[in-house]
Design a protein around this motif. Sequence first.
Motif, PDB file in Angstrom:
ATOM      1  N   ARG A 157     -43.215  46.558  16.086  1.00  0.00           N
ATOM      2  CA  ARG A 157     -41.992  46.309  16.854  1.00  0.00           C
ATOM      3  C   ARG A 157     -41.089  47.528  17.002  1.00  0.00           C
ATOM      4  NH1 ARG A 157     -38.893  40.818  15.031  1.00  0.00           N
ATOM      5  NH2 ARG A 157     -40.654  39.446  15.340  1.00  0.00           N
ATOM      6  N   TYR A 158     -40.911  48.246  15.887  1.00  0.00           N
ATOM      7  CA  TYR A 158     -39.888  49.296  15.854  1.00  0.00           C
ATOM      8  C   TYR A 158     -40.440  50.702  15.711  1.00  0.00           C
ATOM      9  CZ  TYR A 158     -37.383  45.002  14.764  1.00  0.00           C
ATOM     10  OH  TYR A 158     -36.904  43.715  14.780  1.00  0.00           O
ATOM     11  N   GLY A 159     -41.756  50.822  15.540  1.00  0.00           N
ATOM     12  CA  GLY A 159     -42.371  52.131  15.456  1.00  0.00           C
ATOM     13  C   GLY A 159     -42.074  52.877  14.167  1.00  0.00           C
ATOM     14  N   SER A 160     -41.732  52.159  13.127  1.00  0.00           N
ATOM     15  CA  SER A 160     -41.409  52.793  11.847  1.00  0.00           C
ATOM     16  C   SER A 160     -42.280  52.205  10.747  1.00  0.00           C
ATOM     17  CB  SER A 160     -39.932  52.570  11.505  1.00  0.00           C
ATOM     18  OG  SER A 160     -39.618  53.210  10.306  1.00  0.00           O
ATOM     19  N   GLU A 161     -42.891  53.091   9.990  1.00  0.00           N
ATOM     20  CA  GLU A 161     -43.733  52.662   8.874  1.00  0.00           C
ATOM     21  C   GLU A 161     -42.843  52.347   7.680  1.00  0.00           C
ATOM     22  OE1 GLU A 161     -47.308  51.495   7.498  1.00  0.00           O
ATOM     23  OE2 GLU A 161     -47.017  52.444   9.441  1.00  0.00           O
ATOM     24  N   GLY A 162     -42.737  51.096   7.313  1.00  0.00           N
ATOM     25  CA  GLY A 162     -41.885  50.695   6.193  1.00  0.00           C
ATOM     26  C   GLY A 162     -42.570  50.918   4.858  1.00  0.00           C
ATOM     27  N   VAL A 163     -41.772  51.121   3.838  1.00  0.00           N
ATOM     28  CA  VAL A 163     -42.263  51.259   2.472  1.00  0.00           C
ATOM     29  C   VAL A 163     -42.010  49.932   1.754  1.00  0.00           C
ATOM     30  CG1 VAL A 163     -41.954  52.479   0.282  1.00  0.00           C
ATOM     31  CG2 VAL A 163     -41.754  53.722   2.450  1.00  0.00           C
ATOM     32  N   ILE A 164     -43.052  49.393   1.151  1.00  0.00           N
ATOM     33  CA  ILE A 164     -42.919  48.115   0.447  1.00  0.00           C
ATOM     34  C   ILE A 164     -42.194  48.337  -0.873  1.00  0.00           C
ATOM     35  CG2 ILE A 164     -44.154  46.211  -0.646  1.00  0.00           C
ATOM     36  CD1 ILE A 164     -46.390  46.689   1.440  1.00  0.00           C
ATOM     37  N   VAL A 165     -41.132  47.564  -1.084  1.00  0.00           N
ATOM     38  CA  VAL A 165     -40.350  47.654  -2.312  1.00  0.00           C
ATOM     39  C   VAL A 165     -40.228  46.245  -2.897  1.00  0.00           C
ATOM     40  CG1 VAL A 165     -38.117  48.244  -3.328  1.00  0.00           C
ATOM     41  CG2 VAL A 165     -39.025  49.603  -1.432  1.00  0.00           C
TER      42      VAL A 165
END
Length: 179
Positions: free
Chosen positions: A40-48
């Motif tokens: 959706r946003y083109g950002s790779e999130g970091v799982i926390v």
Amino acid sequence: YYALDRLSARRVTDAFAGAMRAARSIAVIGETMQSEYAQRYGSEGVIVRHGVTPAAQRATPVATDDSVRIGFAGSVSARSAFDLLLSTLDRMGWWIEGRPVVLTLMGPRFDLRSDVERRVECLGWRSVEQTIDILSACSFNYLPQPFEADWDAFSRLSFPSKLTTYLAAGAPVLLHAPE
């Protein structure tokens, strides 16, 4: 979710999307959210996720009675599922195979209106360590998720943070959730 009219909800959603696209980094709670936010946003999130010390590494209380103890910790975000548990236990008279059922609740607020006798321990807020110790003495711990269509994104994208605490307790987990 917060009774916003369509225009306000759209503005909030658009502002959130703009913030996500502009962010240099994003923390997410699980793999599903990570994947969908990347798309959706083109950002790779970091799982926390928060980590906790498993009950096996601490002095753990053991249930000493013959009851079926159901543990629940945190907020009730899946009200209809939680109400279904209560109404099912009400219909069963709070007995399972000749054993009394005790529901042990830890959290800030519970709506427990009833016109029948129930076995409920409402312990209020407890520290993570206390919560794990109490949950470890339960027969199983209950984890409901919303079934309602308008809560679909919540059910799909969230990672129930209480699961980490439940797993640290070492007791079985009853997951009550959509597929």
